[in-house]
Design a protein around this motif. Structure first.
Motif, short mmCIF file in Angstrom:
data_model
loop_
_atom_site.label_atom_id
_atom_site.label_comp_id
_atom_site.label_asym_id
_atom_site.label_seq_id
_atom_site.Cartn_x
_atom_site.Cartn_y
_atom_site.Cartn_z
N PRO A 2 12.55 15.82 14.26
CA PRO A 2 13.28 15.87 15.83
C PRO A 2 14.25 15.01 16.20
CG PRO A 2 10.94 14.91 14.36
CD PRO A 2 11.58 15.04 13.61
N ALA A 3 15.07 15.19 16.72
CA ALA A 3 15.93 14.24 17.90
C ALA A 3 15.86 12.84 17.67
CB ALA A 3 16.27 14.44 19.43
N THR A 4 16.97 12.73 17.71
CA THR A 4 17.18 10.85 17.31
C THR A 4 17.48 10.62 18.70
OG1 THR A 4 17.74 11.12 14.83
CG2 THR A 4 18.21 9.12 16.21
N PRO A 5 16.56 9.38 19.39
CA PRO A 5 17.04 8.87 20.53
C PRO A 5 18.52 7.48 20.71
CG PRO A 5 14.83 8.11 19.81
CD PRO A 5 15.75 8.76 18.95
N VAL A 113 19.95 12.51 21.43
CA VAL A 113 19.88 12.34 22.49
C VAL A 113 20.19 11.06 22.78
CG1 VAL A 113 18.24 12.96 24.12
CG2 VAL A 113 18.51 13.59 22.41
N PRO A 114 20.96 10.97 23.74
CA PRO A 114 21.11 10.03 24.30
C PRO A 114 20.86 9.60 25.42
CG PRO A 114 22.87 10.77 23.67
CD PRO A 114 22.62 11.72 23.49
N ILE A 115 19.95 8.17 26.00
CA ILE A 115 18.98 7.44 27.05
C ILE A 115 20.22 6.73 27.04
CG2 ILE A 115 17.07 7.24 28.01
CD1 ILE A 115 17.03 9.98 27.07
N VAL A 116 20.71 7.03 28.83
CA VAL A 116 20.95 5.94 29.80
C VAL A 116 19.67 4.81 30.29
CG1 VAL A 116 23.00 4.76 31.29
CG2 VAL A 116 23.84 6.97 29.63
N LEU A 117 20.13 3.22 30.44
CA LEU A 117 19.09 3.04 31.09
C LEU A 117 19.78 1.92 31.63
CD1 LEU A 117 16.34 2.23 27.69
CD2 LEU A 117 16.18 3.21 30.02
N PHE A 118 20.20 2.03 33.21
CA PHE A 118 21.19 1.50 33.50
C PHE A 118 20.05 0.62 34.88
CE2 PHE A 118 23.50 0.88 37.47
CZ PHE A 118 25.63 1.42 37.61
N GLY A 216 8.53 11.38 27.32
CA GLY A 216 8.90 12.48 28.09
C GLY A 216 9.97 12.56 26.73
N LEU A 217 10.57 12.08 26.07
CA LEU A 217 11.91 12.74 24.91
C LEU A 217 11.32 13.38 24.43
CD1 LEU A 217 14.64 12.61 23.86
CD2 LEU A 217 14.01 10.26 22.88
N VAL A 218 10.38 12.98 23.58
CA VAL A 218 9.48 14.39 22.03
C VAL A 218 9.49 15.90 23.51
CG1 VAL A 218 7.47 14.57 21.35
CG2 VAL A 218 9.02 12.45 21.32
N MET A 219 8.68 15.73 24.55
CA MET A 219 8.57 16.52 24.51
C MET A 219 9.71 18.10 25.94
SD MET A 219 5.10 15.28 27.29
CE MET A 219 5.20 17.16 28.31
N GLN A 220 10.99 17.11 26.06
CA GLN A 220 11.69 17.70 26.80
C GLN A 220 11.97 18.79 25.41
OE1 GLN A 220 14.91 14.94 28.07
NE2 GLN A 220 13.67 13.83 29.06
#
Length: 222
Positions: A2-5, A113-118, A216-220
């Motif tokens: 699986p993708a690594t966040p 997968v980069p996830i930006v929390l702004f 949501g990341l897993v579903m994407q």
């Protein structure tokens, strides 16, 4: 695999609740997955490493060596989630570096997968910075954080066009309580017998919201 966040908690403004969110996220991931790596690029502010020294290391991006060292550690698809607490003074340099080295493309190639929390605020500096990010980062990977401890008015419309994570406010005495270096969100959940307390429900609500982001990341990626 699986993708690594890689979660990047950031704001171009100080005193915006960024490290609080990085703490919540890191403890949630540690509870859920049993492991997490955190990087503190905010040592000029109340620092993540002071709260979670066992899982956090400091990082610098003021020179080429520091940038390479950080990126080499977060671009690995090893199944372990990463959290970057990005200090406001390093905000511009980090995203400039990311664009120059093609961080998003290289991350996608490596199944990271980069996830930006702004962490949002209604001032011009914040809105301009967010507007610039949304031109370069897919909206599925950019989340505006509405922190009720900081925002005194409604979230500006610009931020509501994408995904939003809301952090409810706590009474001042509880905010002071959780700001202690020795406080652990997960520790509190495990030790508190009364699940109806305001702080217990606040932590549970935030953990649930963070789980929704991860789901949501897993579903994407499925």
């Amino acid at each position: 695999m699986p993708a690594t966040p890689v979660y990047i908690v950031c704001s171009p403004r100080p005193q915006i609740g960024k490290t609080l969110l990085a703490r919540l996220l890191s403890e949630f991931l540690l509870l859920k997955n049993g492991q997490v790596r955190a990087f503190d690029i905010s040592v000029r502010e109340p620092a993540l490493i002071d709260y979670l020294p066992a899982i956090t290391e400091t990082a610098e991006i003021e020179d080429t060596y520091g940038k390479i060292q950080l990126m080499d550690q977060v671009i690995i698809n090893d199944g372990m989630a990463k959290v970057i607490d990005l200090g406001y003074y390093a905000f511009g340099e980090f995203f400039k570096m990311s664009e120059e080295i093609g961080f998003l493309k290289e991350a996608a190639r490596r199944n990271v997968v980069p996830i930006v929390l702004f962490c949002a605020e209604g001032d011009r500096v914040s809105t301009r910075a967010y507007d610039n990010l949304r031109r370069h980062i897919p909206m599925s990977q950019l989340i505006a954080v509405e922190n009720d401890h900081v925002l005194r008015e409604e979230l500006p419309a610009l931020f509501t066009r994408g995904r939003v994570l809301r952090i409810p406010a706590l009474p001042l005495f509880l905010k002071t309580y959780i700001d202690r270096y020795s406080f652990s969100f997960t520790g509190y959940l495990r030790q508190e017998r009364d699940q109806s307390t305001e702080l217990y429900q606040w932590i549970r609500r935030n953990y649930y919201a963070l789980r929704e982001i991860e789901t949501g990341l897993v579903m994407q990626r499925s």
